[in-house]
Design an enzyme around this catalytic site. Structure first.
Site, PDB file in Angstrom:
ATOM      1  N   ASP A 248       0.871  -1.204   0.117  1.00 14.50           N
ATOM      2  CA  ASP A 248      -0.092   0.024   0.035  1.00 14.50           C
ATOM      3  C   ASP A 248       0.859   1.306  -0.007  1.00 14.50           C
ATOM      4  OD1 ASP A 248      -2.584   1.040   0.189  1.00 14.50           O
ATOM      5  OD2 ASP A 248      -2.460   1.477   2.291  1.00 14.50           O
TER       6      ASP A 248
ATOM      7  N   GLY B   8      -8.843   6.118   4.443  1.00 16.06           N
ATOM      8  CA  GLY B   8      -8.870   6.761   5.824  1.00 16.06           C
ATOM      9  C   GLY B   8     -10.174   6.436   6.269  1.00 16.06           C
TER      10      GLY B   8
ATOM     11  N   ASN C 211     -10.262   0.754   3.126  1.00 16.18           N
ATOM     12  CA  ASN C 211      -8.984   0.621   4.006  1.00 16.18           C
ATOM     13  C   ASN C 211      -8.981   1.023   5.265  1.00 16.18           C
ATOM     14  OD1 ASN C 211      -8.218   0.057   1.421  1.00 16.18           O
ATOM     15  ND2 ASN C 211      -6.429   1.625   1.441  1.00 16.18           N
TER      16      ASN C 211
ATOM     17  N   THR D 158      -5.644   3.204  11.247  1.00 13.31           N
ATOM     18  CA  THR D 158      -5.521   3.530  12.455  1.00 13.31           C
ATOM     19  C   THR D 158      -6.489   3.104  13.599  1.00 13.31           C
ATOM     20  OG1 THR D 158      -4.969   5.759  11.199  1.00 13.31           O
ATOM     21  CG2 THR D 158      -5.758   5.881  13.508  1.00 13.31           C
TER      22      THR D 158
END
Length: 282
Positions: free
Chosen positions: A84, A212, A233, A236
């Protein structure tokens, strides 16, 4: 089970009318958690290793890829291996030997013309080796080392007409688009432009990718999938779950020194997060 290619998983998700979630792998625990969460949810997933993660491991893409692949092969869930946010052409060219079936080549910081030229070359290289290539148009900010970016600022979001031309000129297999999300969000407060997603879906003949997604609430993700997003995706959110569980354990056991004691709850927290996102997208 054997590794599955990302292209196969994307094709199946598109045919079945849902999305495929992809999870960032930084440590072995991230890979194990992704496999465990996919098994719990009974769903396929993508193990994706970013260029930043490769740098963290001393630039040794073969080692981190081999570890992730070994975890995937030991799992009962269909899993693929994706490289990625690749900026380095050298790393791009290492993808095939390392066993990745897909790459996100990131030329989004270049001018439009430079982006098209570099990405078209990456696609040509990938086609010769059977590697599925994703690219980005627009600015999904928030990556390490970047200044904060307002996801709603003028000129940030992906223009549908430009996106159609970009896909035609580069030949990419999938397109990451800027529709209101941002990398590295620790709170799920992002609001997506669903009308723009629908316009992009109508204009672009390849699968759309949402980067995000950690900062996007569940209902916003569901609406995005319904509007045409195919690859979601997540990065975090795994780190937030992991760090929270590790902190909780160490706060309760301040004398602990065996990393297995606190890595285990961290890994379990990530697995639960993976399962949650997989249920949300499909």
């Amino acid at each position: 089970m054997p590794l599955v290619s990302t292209g196969e998983l994307i094709t199946a998700a598109t045919a079945e009318g849902h999305a495929l979630a992809a999870f960032n792998v930084i440590t072995l625990e991230h890979a194990e958690a992704t496999a465990a969460g996919a098994e719990e949810a009974g769903a396929p997933a993508v193990l994706q290793v970013s260029e930043n993660a490769v740098t963290f491991h001393g630039g040794n893409v073969l080692a981190v890829a081999a570890a992730a692949a070994a975890v995937a092969r030991a799992s009962s869930a269909p899993l693929s291996l994706h490289l990625d946010h690749v900026v380095s052409v050298g790393l791009l060219h290492a993808a095939h030997e390392a066993g990745f079936s897909s790459v996100m080549f990131d030329a989004s910081k270049m001018t439009y013309e430079e982006n098209v030229g570099a990405t078209a070359e990456a696609v040509r290289w990938g086609r010769q080796r059977g590697i599925w290539v994703e690219a980005e148009l627009g600015r999904v900010g928030g990556k390490d080392g970047e200044a904060p970016l307002d996801a709603h600022a003028p000129g940030v979001r992906t223009d549908p007409r430009e996106a159609a031309a970009y896909v035609a000129d580069t030949g990419v297999d999938a397109l990451a688009v800027a529709v209101g999300s941002s990398h590295a969000m620790t709170e799920r407060t992002a609001r997506l432009d669903h009308a723009l997603i629908a316009e992009l879906r109508a204009a672009v003949p390849v699968p759309l990718v949402l980067h995000g997604s950690s900062g996007v609430p569940d209902e916003e993700i569901r609406r995005a999938v319904a509007a045409g997003m195919v690859k979601i995706n997540v990065g975090t959110a795994l780190n937030t779950a992991f760090s929270g569980a590790v902190r909780e354990y160490l706060d309760a056991h301040p004398a602990a020194v065996d990393p297995r004691k606190y890595l285990a709850p961290g890994r379990d927290a990530m697995a639960a997060t993976v399962a949650h996102f997989l249920r949300t997208v499909g």
